[in-house]
Design an enzyme around this catalytic site. Structure first.
Site, PDB file in Angstrom:
ATOM      1  N   SER A  79       0.822  -1.212   0.000  1.00 26.71           N
ATOM      2  CA  SER A  79       0.000   0.000   0.000  1.00 26.71           C
ATOM      3  C   SER A  79       0.856   1.263   0.000  1.00 26.71           C
ATOM      4  CB  SER A  79      -0.904   0.015   1.236  1.00 26.71           C
ATOM      5  OG  SER A  79      -1.597  -1.190   1.364  1.00 26.71           O
TER       6      SER A  79
HETATM    7  N1  SAH Z   1      -0.764  -4.983   3.978  1.00 30.20           N
HETATM    8  C1  SAH Z   1      -0.005  -5.294   2.780  1.00 30.20           C
HETATM    9  C2  SAH Z   1      -0.707  -4.939   1.491  1.00 30.20           C
HETATM   10  C3  SAH Z   1      -1.851  -5.797   1.276  1.00 30.20           C
HETATM   11  S1  SAH Z   1      -2.330  -6.172  -0.382  1.00 30.20           S
HETATM   12  C4  SAH Z   1       1.369  -4.645   2.809  1.00 30.20           C
HETATM   13  O1  SAH Z   1       1.669  -3.900   3.739  1.00 30.20           O
HETATM   14  O2  SAH Z   1       2.143  -4.917   1.892  1.00 30.20           O
HETATM   15  C5  SAH Z   1      -3.644  -7.239   0.115  1.00 30.20           C
HETATM   16  C6  SAH Z   1      -3.211  -8.619   0.511  1.00 30.20           C
HETATM   17  O3  SAH Z   1      -4.350  -9.294   1.026  1.00 30.20           O
HETATM   18  C7  SAH Z   1      -2.729  -9.457  -0.669  1.00 30.20           C
HETATM   19  O4  SAH Z   1      -1.474  -9.989  -0.389  1.00 30.20           O
HETATM   20  C8  SAH Z   1      -3.783 -10.561  -0.772  1.00 30.20           C
HETATM   21  O5  SAH Z   1      -3.263 -11.811  -1.216  1.00 30.20           O
HETATM   22  C9  SAH Z   1      -4.293 -10.636   0.650  1.00 30.20           C
HETATM   23  N2  SAH Z   1      -5.629 -11.218   0.794  1.00 30.20           N
HETATM   24  C10 SAH Z   1      -6.700 -11.050  -0.009  1.00 30.20           C
HETATM   25  N3  SAH Z   1      -7.763 -11.739   0.477  1.00 30.20           N
HETATM   26  C11 SAH Z   1      -7.351 -12.349   1.614  1.00 30.20           C
HETATM   27  C12 SAH Z   1      -7.986 -13.213   2.559  1.00 30.20           C
HETATM   28  N4  SAH Z   1      -9.258 -13.604   2.428  1.00 30.20           N
HETATM   29  N5  SAH Z   1      -7.262 -13.653   3.603  1.00 30.20           N
HETATM   30  C13 SAH Z   1      -5.960 -13.286   3.759  1.00 30.20           C
HETATM   31  N6  SAH Z   1      -5.312 -12.484   2.898  1.00 30.20           N
HETATM   32  C14 SAH Z   1      -5.986 -12.012   1.839  1.00 30.20           C
END
Ligand code: SAH
Length: 217
Positions: free
Chosen positions: A64
């Site tokens: 992000s």
């Molecule tokens: N917080 C992260 C950015 C997140 S991007 C950082 O600091 O880099 C969103 C992430 O959520 C992705 O890696 C995606 O694979 C994950 N994601 C999406 N749906 C999810 C779920 N149901 N459970 C766990 N992770 C999930």
């Protein structure tokens, strides 16, 4: 004592930008200054690590934008004794920031590749109060217990009641809520008994939260 090395100019500018955009919590600004974001972006993007922009990571996901990380962290109103759940580990950067401000962070990721990489990076930096777990944030294992704070970093069409129920009394959950193909609103929920006060914070854009652990790596 030897004089402390001054932070490099790009890091000072980075913190200044966050201040100018309205981040005022000193502990959040310090954590943003302390955690090396270049360790969480792809090696090709190292020179972009301190720009205020989201960047692509493995598995088609994103790390992000720093402002959004700082903003969500500030809105969580963390205290040092708190236990925090993150859904969507991605690069591990948000978890790293949280880990500087609370007692324990559990973070769930549905891609094994991302979970493994993030855990390696976090351990290598000595951030030992973070545990990365391969799992689905729509189905948080019961044995993980309940949390003072929950932060969701992937867009949910709605926040499941079962997830809100994992908050302790006075607990706060922050999540981007809205359609997967459009823009979403950052929502803040605060628990009081069995009711949850909701507040809209900011228009945002996140990758979707998908159900189940990913079948590909
Ligand atoms: N917080 C992260 C950015 C997140 S991007 C950082 O600091 O880099 C969103 C992430 O959520 C992705 O890696 C995606 O694979 C994950 N994601 C999406 N749906 C999810 C779920 N149901 N459970 C766990 N992770 C999930």
């Amino acid at each position: 004592m030897p004089p402390q090395k001054p932070p490099p100019p790009e890091k000072m500018q980075f913190q200044l930008n966050l201040r100018q955009r309205g981040i005022s919590d000193q502990s959040v600004l310090k954590a943003m200054g302390d955690v090396p974001r270049e360790r969480f972006v792809s090696s090709l993007d190292r020179h972009e690590a301190y720009r205020d922009t989201a960047l692509g990571i493995a598995c088609g996901q994103t790390i992000s934008q720093p402002f959004v990380v700082a903003y969500m962290t500030e809105q969580l109103q963390l205290k040092p004794a708190m236990r925090v759940l993150e859904i969507g580990t991605g690069s591990g950067y948000q978890a790293a920031i949280l880990s500087r401000l609370c007692r324990e962070v559990l973070t769930l990721e549905r891609f094994r590749t991302l979970a493994d990489r993030a855990q390696l990076e976090l351990s290598d930096l000595g951030y030992d109060n973070v545990e990365v777990i391969l799992g689905d944030g729509y189905d948080v294992p019961a044995n993980l217990g309940s949390f003072d704070r929950i932060i969701v970093t992937a867009a949910m069409e709605e926040v499941p009641h079962t997830l809100l129920q994992r908050l302790e009394e006075d607990g706060i959950l922050i999540a981007p809520v809205g359609p997967h193909d459009g823009s979403q609103v950052l929502m803040r929920f605060k628990r009081s008994g069995d009711s949850f006060a909701r507040q809209e914070l900011l228009a945002v854009r996140f990758v979707p939260a998908l159900r189940g652990v990913a079948r590909e790596l």
